[in-house]
Every structure is written in structure tokens, then in C-alpha cells.
Scaffold this motif. Sequence first.
Motif, PDB file in Angstrom:
ATOM      1  N   PRO A  34       0.824  -1.073  -0.076  1.00  0.00           N
ATOM      2  CA  PRO A  34       0.039   0.100  -0.166  1.00  0.00           C
ATOM      3  C   PRO A  34       0.841   1.263  -0.036  1.00  0.00           C
ATOM      4  O   PRO A  34       1.802   1.218   0.631  1.00  0.00           O
ATOM      5  N   THR A  35       0.326   2.298  -0.679  1.00  0.00           N
ATOM      6  CA  THR A  35       1.157   3.486  -0.794  1.00  0.00           C
ATOM      7  C   THR A  35       1.639   4.200   0.297  1.00  0.00           C
ATOM      8  O   THR A  35       2.640   4.682   0.591  1.00  0.00           O
ATOM      9  N   GLU A  36       0.702   4.152   1.316  1.00  0.00           N
ATOM     10  CA  GLU A  36       1.033   4.953   2.616  1.00  0.00           C
ATOM     11  C   GLU A  36       2.148   4.231   3.446  1.00  0.00           C
ATOM     12  O   GLU A  36       2.717   4.925   4.394  1.00  0.00           O
ATOM     13  N   HIS A  37       2.481   2.968   3.100  1.00  0.00           N
ATOM     14  CA  HIS A  37       3.618   2.412   3.781  1.00  0.00           C
ATOM     15  C   HIS A  37       5.227   2.387   3.065  1.00  0.00           C
ATOM     16  O   HIS A  37       6.208   2.316   3.751  1.00  0.00           O
ATOM     17  N   LEU A  38       4.870   3.062   2.057  1.00  0.00           N
ATOM     18  CA  LEU A  38       6.132   3.092   1.109  1.00  0.00           C
ATOM     19  C   LEU A  38       7.353   4.109   1.977  1.00  0.00           C
ATOM     20  O   LEU A  38       8.555   3.707   1.972  1.00  0.00           O
ATOM     21  N   ASP A  73      14.910   3.307  -4.741  1.00  0.00           N
ATOM     22  CA  ASP A  73      13.764   3.849  -4.948  1.00  0.00           C
ATOM     23  C   ASP A  73      12.586   2.345  -4.802  1.00  0.00           C
ATOM     24  O   ASP A  73      13.094   1.157  -5.144  1.00  0.00           O
ATOM     25  N   GLU A  90       8.854   1.082  -6.057  1.00  0.00           N
ATOM     26  CA  GLU A  90       7.700   1.441  -6.475  1.00  0.00           C
ATOM     27  C   GLU A  90       6.716   0.097  -6.617  1.00  0.00           C
ATOM     28  O   GLU A  90       6.899  -0.912  -6.639  1.00  0.00           O
ATOM     29  N   SER A  91       5.569   0.686  -6.132  1.00  0.00           N
ATOM     30  CA  SER A  91       4.266  -0.460  -5.763  1.00  0.00           C
ATOM     31  C   SER A  91       2.851   0.022  -5.865  1.00  0.00           C
ATOM     32  O   SER A  91       2.771   1.079  -5.524  1.00  0.00           O
ATOM     33  N   GLU A  92       2.111  -0.895  -6.417  1.00  0.00           N
ATOM     34  CA  GLU A  92       0.604  -0.543  -6.188  1.00  0.00           C
ATOM     35  C   GLU A  92      -0.008  -1.910  -6.079  1.00  0.00           C
ATOM     36  O   GLU A  92       0.369  -3.095  -6.103  1.00  0.00           O
ATOM     37  N   ALA A 136       5.945  -5.306  -6.507  1.00  0.00           N
ATOM     38  CA  ALA A 136       6.498  -4.235  -6.081  1.00  0.00           C
ATOM     39  C   ALA A 136       7.703  -4.460  -6.685  1.00  0.00           C
ATOM     40  O   ALA A 136       8.394  -5.548  -7.183  1.00  0.00           O
TER      41      ALA A 136
END
Length: 451
Positions: free
Chosen positions: A377-381, A421, A423-425, A430
Motif C-alpha cells: 500500500p502507498t501509505e507504507h512506502l 527507490d 515502486e508498488s501498487e 513491487a
Amino acid sequence: MTDSHSSEEEAAEAKAAASPLTRIGEARWILLTALCAVVYGIFTYGVSLWSSIVAMLALTSVAAFVPRRSVNRRVKLKAQREIRKMWPGTGMKVTVDALPTPCFVADGRGITRYVNAQAQSLYQGVKPGDPLSFSLRAPSLLEAFDRVCSTGQTERISWVEKVPTETSYEAHIAPIYMPGSNTAERPQSLPDFILVVIQDLTENRRLERMRSDFVANASHELRTPLASLTGFIETLQGPAKNDREAQDRFLSIMLDQAGRMRRLIDDILSLSRIELKAHVRPDSVVDFCEVVRHTSDALSPLAKDLNVTIRLNMPDQAARVMGERDELIQVTENLIENALKYGSEGEFVDVSLSAQSDAAAATGWELSIRDYGDGIPTEHLPRLTERFYRVDVESSRALKGTGLGLAIVKHILTRHRARLDVESEPGNGAVFKVFLPSIIEGEGTDEAAST
């Protein structure tokens, strides 16, 4: 030597220089030549004796009462004293060069007058004649320097620099008054020189932080397995004392909990060792392509157990970078192992290495590790590289994770001046990308890449 001694010497020198006999002695050869000329004139040309005597007396009076060389001598001595006040002498330079820490010698106006070899290596471009603020830009240090100039008192100051990595320094600043200076009025006069000695305290600070972090983090993470071990031991000593089946089951769980504690301690110690040398850049040449292949082969049994295939895409030539082979293997191993464990639903993990240029136009090698699992999830990146941070605590512990793997990766890459870096959705897997700078022409050693 005190001011009174210096003044007495100057007065004695001036008195001796003003003596008529001293001046006549200085002009003795001129007077002797004139006397010979007078005698020659008397006997050859019949010059009047009284006229010759008057001329000699007049010439002698001029020699006795008109200052000549003594004035020049005082001017030269005064100029030499001014030069000694402006530039340190050989003895001071030899002493400063013998010190093992960076040292600056500046005058009371803040102008650099001398630096030793350690200071030149730490602050490249520093040279005598430039203001001290050109090299030492810490505001607290410059303020302490001004206080030493005005008060004549020694000071000790500490400060922290954030770029390129966090480093801690301590400076000892002391005034130097040369012999003959006005030491009786130190608070009202500028010191002849200011000695600034700088010490790097980064390793000491990191060691202190390592201890505090270990106590805070390790005690929290170790509490659960320790509680489990304690509970099982009490059970084995009590109700299950004669239950063979329960003993086998509990001992198996205890072994897993002890293994978890061992992995956690190993990772904490590994992270601490890396942090202690985070500001020291590696100086050996490594073939990054060989490192990736070696790590992939080492993890092939784990991939087989998880029914995941590692697909490699490597360049034909060697990927030469400045680095430490064991640490780069640890980075690659952590990232590929995470992709295998947390992306096993996708059945494939793609590992590729290629030459790239980053946003700053720097050339280097980019390692890309992609999984086809559930994604992050984006909030964890932004928090993935924090110590003991987990997206899913239960799944991480079930997969024998300690929460320190990506923190170790971040600190190793920081030491290598590299970048990570992510990147994941959710639902699309990921991608973890590592960018390592290429070797600059002339950088590093001529040694072959580590194997």
C-alpha cells in the motif's frame, strides 16, 4: 619574555644607537679616508692646516650626531617583528604538523595562516591567506572563535554536520601570544594567533546511539519470544512434566522462538556495525554483476521451496563499482529474499542489472528486483526502511522477518553513496531499484574486481 624585558632591550638598543661614539665608530672608514685626503692635500697642494682641521672636525660632528644605519636597523627589526606576528614560525608549524588531528592556525582577525596535512585532506581547497570562515562554516564554531579573540580564554565547542552524512565534531580553540606581545592586557588586545584543533566524534556518537537503540528496540522485540520461552519452560516443569507428546510440541516451538531471537540479535549487530562506518566510503572495486549472480544462486533453494522462479537479466560486461563485496551481497540478498517471500503468489521474481543515468546525469548501474505479489500500500512506502517497521506484523514474523532487513539495506547504500527507490501498487507487485554510481576515471585502485 615579558613586555618589560622587551621594552628594556629596545630602550638599551636605542640608547646605544644614539651614542656619538657608536656613530663615529660606524663612520670610521669614511673619516679615515677623509683624513688621508686632508694629509695628502696639505703636503701636495699646500692646503691650510687650520682649514683642514676645521673640515675634519665638521665631518666628525656630522658622523657623531646625524643618525644613519641605526634608524635603518630599527626599521628592519620592527618589520621583522610584524612579519613574525603575521605568519607562524617554523617551530609552530612543526608542532602543528605533528598533531594527528586537523589543525588550523589563524590570526586574531580570523585569517588562516597555516593548516596541517590532516586539515588539508578533510577540508580540500583550504589555503593560508583565506578567511577561516571559508573552510569552517559552522556558526557555533565561528562564534566561539570570536569569543576567544575578544576574551583570550580557551573554548571547546561541538557541532553536527548533516551533509553528506551525519557527522559530529568537537573543536578546541586556544589563543597564542608570541614572546614580546602585550600579555598584560590580553582581554584588550587580539591574540597573535588562534589554534583550532578539530576532532571527529562521529564513531563515538554512533556507538552511544547504538547502545541506546539496542536497549530500546531489542528489549521490545525480544519481550515476546522471551515470554513464550518462559511460559513453555514453566509448563514443562509443571503440568507437562511427564507428558512426552506435549514436551516434543513445546520444545519445537521453543526452538523457533530461540531462532527468532538469534536472527533479531544478528540483524541488530549487523546494523550497528554498518552504522559505525557509514561515513567511511568503500575504496575497493567490485563487480556488481558477479555479486547479483552469486546471490541469486545462493537463494535458488529458497526459491524452489516457495515454487518461485528467479529470472535474471544481466549485462555481458562487468559492472564495476566502488564498494564492499560482503555488504553488497547483503543488500542483494535481503531484497531478493523479500521478493521471494512476500511475492511468492506471482511465481516469478525478475532480477535485472543495467547501465543507467540518474536525474543528476550521473552514470551508474541500476539493480531492479520485481515481484508479482500483492504489492505494498502507498501509505507504507515512505516508512519501509525504518527499524522494526512492518507492513504486516503477523506475516512478517511468520516468514521469520525481523523488521531490520530494509534498514540494513538503507544504511549500506548510504555508505556506498547509492540510492534505493521503491515502486508498488496494491495487486501489481513491487519493484525495488538500487542505483550505484559507476567508477569515475582515476578513482579507486588498480586492483581487479573482488571475487
